[in-house]
Structure formats: structure tokens, C-alpha cells
Design a protein around this motif. Sequence first.
Motif, mmCIF file in Angstrom:
data_model
loop_
_atom_site.group_PDB
_atom_site.id
_atom_site.type_symbol
_atom_site.label_atom_id
_atom_site.label_comp_id
_atom_site.label_asym_id
_atom_site.label_seq_id
_atom_site.Cartn_x
_atom_site.Cartn_y
_atom_site.Cartn_z
ATOM 1 N N UNK A 40 5.780 -2.295 -9.309
ATOM 2 C CA UNK A 40 5.324 -3.643 -9.645
ATOM 3 C C UNK A 40 5.067 -4.448 -8.375
ATOM 4 N N UNK A 41 5.950 -4.344 -7.380
ATOM 5 C CA UNK A 41 5.742 -5.071 -6.120
ATOM 6 C C UNK A 41 4.492 -4.601 -5.392
ATOM 7 N N UNK A 42 4.239 -3.317 -5.384
ATOM 8 C CA UNK A 42 3.028 -2.788 -4.744
ATOM 9 C C UNK A 42 1.785 -3.317 -5.446
ATOM 10 N N UNK A 43 1.808 -3.367 -6.769
ATOM 11 C CA UNK A 43 0.660 -3.884 -7.525
ATOM 12 C C UNK A 43 0.434 -5.359 -7.202
ATOM 13 N N UNK A 44 1.521 -6.147 -7.112
ATOM 14 C CA UNK A 44 1.387 -7.573 -6.797
ATOM 15 C C UNK A 44 0.796 -7.765 -5.411
ATOM 16 N N UNK A 45 1.303 -7.041 -4.411
ATOM 17 C CA UNK A 45 0.782 -7.191 -3.049
ATOM 18 C C UNK A 45 -0.668 -6.724 -2.948
ATOM 19 N N UNK A 46 -1.016 -5.651 -3.628
ATOM 20 C CA UNK A 46 -2.400 -5.167 -3.592
ATOM 21 C C UNK A 46 -3.338 -6.175 -4.256
ATOM 22 N N UNK A 47 -2.911 -6.752 -5.365
ATOM 23 C CA UNK A 47 -3.751 -7.739 -6.043
ATOM 24 C C UNK A 47 -3.928 -8.992 -5.197
ATOM 25 N N UNK A 48 -2.867 -9.443 -4.534
ATOM 26 C CA UNK A 48 -3.003 -10.642 -3.696
ATOM 27 C C UNK A 48 -3.905 -10.371 -2.494
ATOM 28 N N UNK A 49 -3.787 -9.195 -1.896
ATOM 29 C CA UNK A 49 -4.668 -8.860 -0.772
ATOM 30 C C UNK A 49 -6.126 -8.792 -1.226
ATOM 31 N N UNK A 50 -6.355 -8.239 -2.391
ATOM 32 C CA UNK A 50 -7.715 -8.153 -2.917
ATOM 33 C C UNK A 50 -8.277 -9.546 -3.193
ATOM 34 N N UNK A 51 -7.483 -10.425 -3.783
ATOM 35 C CA UNK A 51 -7.947 -11.780 -4.055
ATOM 36 C C UNK A 51 -8.248 -12.540 -2.770
ATOM 37 N N UNK A 52 -7.397 -12.388 -1.753
ATOM 38 C CA UNK A 52 -7.665 -13.059 -0.472
ATOM 39 C C UNK A 52 -8.971 -12.566 0.132
ATOM 40 N N UNK A 53 -9.190 -11.278 0.025
ATOM 41 C CA UNK A 53 -10.414 -10.715 0.593
ATOM 42 C C UNK A 53 -11.646 -11.204 -0.149
ATOM 43 N N UNK A 54 -11.565 -11.302 -1.473
ATOM 44 C CA UNK A 54 -12.693 -11.794 -2.248
ATOM 45 C C UNK A 54 -12.944 -13.268 -1.992
ATOM 46 N N UNK A 55 -11.902 -14.059 -1.804
ATOM 47 C CA UNK A 55 -12.057 -15.488 -1.534
ATOM 48 C C UNK A 55 -12.700 -15.720 -0.171
ATOM 49 N N UNK A 56 -12.428 -14.853 0.785
ATOM 50 C CA UNK A 56 -12.977 -15.017 2.129
ATOM 51 C C UNK A 56 -14.486 -14.849 2.149
#
Length: 146
Positions: A40-56
Motif C-alpha cells: 500500500x505504501x509503495x502504491x501511494x508513493x508511486x501515485x504521488x510521484x506520478x501526479x507530481x510529474x503530470x502537474x509539472x
Amino acid sequence: MSDTPVRDTTASGLEAVSVGTDALVGMATLGKTAAALALVLVIIFAASALLKRLQRHRQPAGGRLRVVSAAAVGPRERVVIVQVEERWLVLGVGGGQVNKLHELAAPPQEAKASSGAGFEAGDSFATRFAKALKHNAGLKDRPGRS
């Protein structure tokens, strides 16, 4: 008389096996829980990294507002230059307030001067890295090198 001690050892042997089995079952359950939590923690960190990258890579709505520069002048105070269409606004930001300090005409958009490695605005990381490697490899004319 010899039958009684044998029964006691057999009973205590069965107790030891059942206690050991309970401990193994408990450890297996704990291991499964820890693995699920890690997943679950890996999924949360991967999703947050993906969202940051898309926002950039996302352009601001309308593209009319852009922060040109910012500088801290105190622990909570900043001076910010914001471009709104063809105007630059110098703003004081701090203490829950935003104050307009000055207004300037934005300088004309010139082609940005390229750095020594020849970076351009739209270059990807791989392109910039390759240009930097080529640029750094060409530093043979420094003193002490032939």
C-alpha cells in the motif's frame, strides 16, 4: 510407574509442537500484514510521484499568469515578480497579505541566451544530458592539458 512419565513427556512434546505451530501461524500472519502495508505504501508513493510529474507538464489555465522571480526578504515575507499578459507586477507577500509594490512593462520576449552547452527551452533531460557530456568532453583547451 514407567507409563506415567512417558505420557507426561508425550503430552509436553505435543504442547511444545502446538505452541511452536501457533507461533509460526502468528509470524506468518504478521508477515502477510507487513507485506500488505508495504505494498500500500509503495502504491501511494508511486501515485504521488506520478501526479507530481503530470502537474509539472501541465500548462497553467489561460497561460496569462507566470511567476518570473521570487526572493525571500524575511522568514515569512517574499517579494515576487509576476507577469500578467504584458505587465510585470512586483508584489510583497507576507502575513496573509499581498501588496502591489510596483508595476513594470514586461521586457520583450527574446530568444533566451543559450548556455555554454547549448540548452534550449524544449530540450528533454536526455538531450540536455547528452549536450552537457559533449560540452564537458570538449574542455581539452584548459591550462595544463594538451
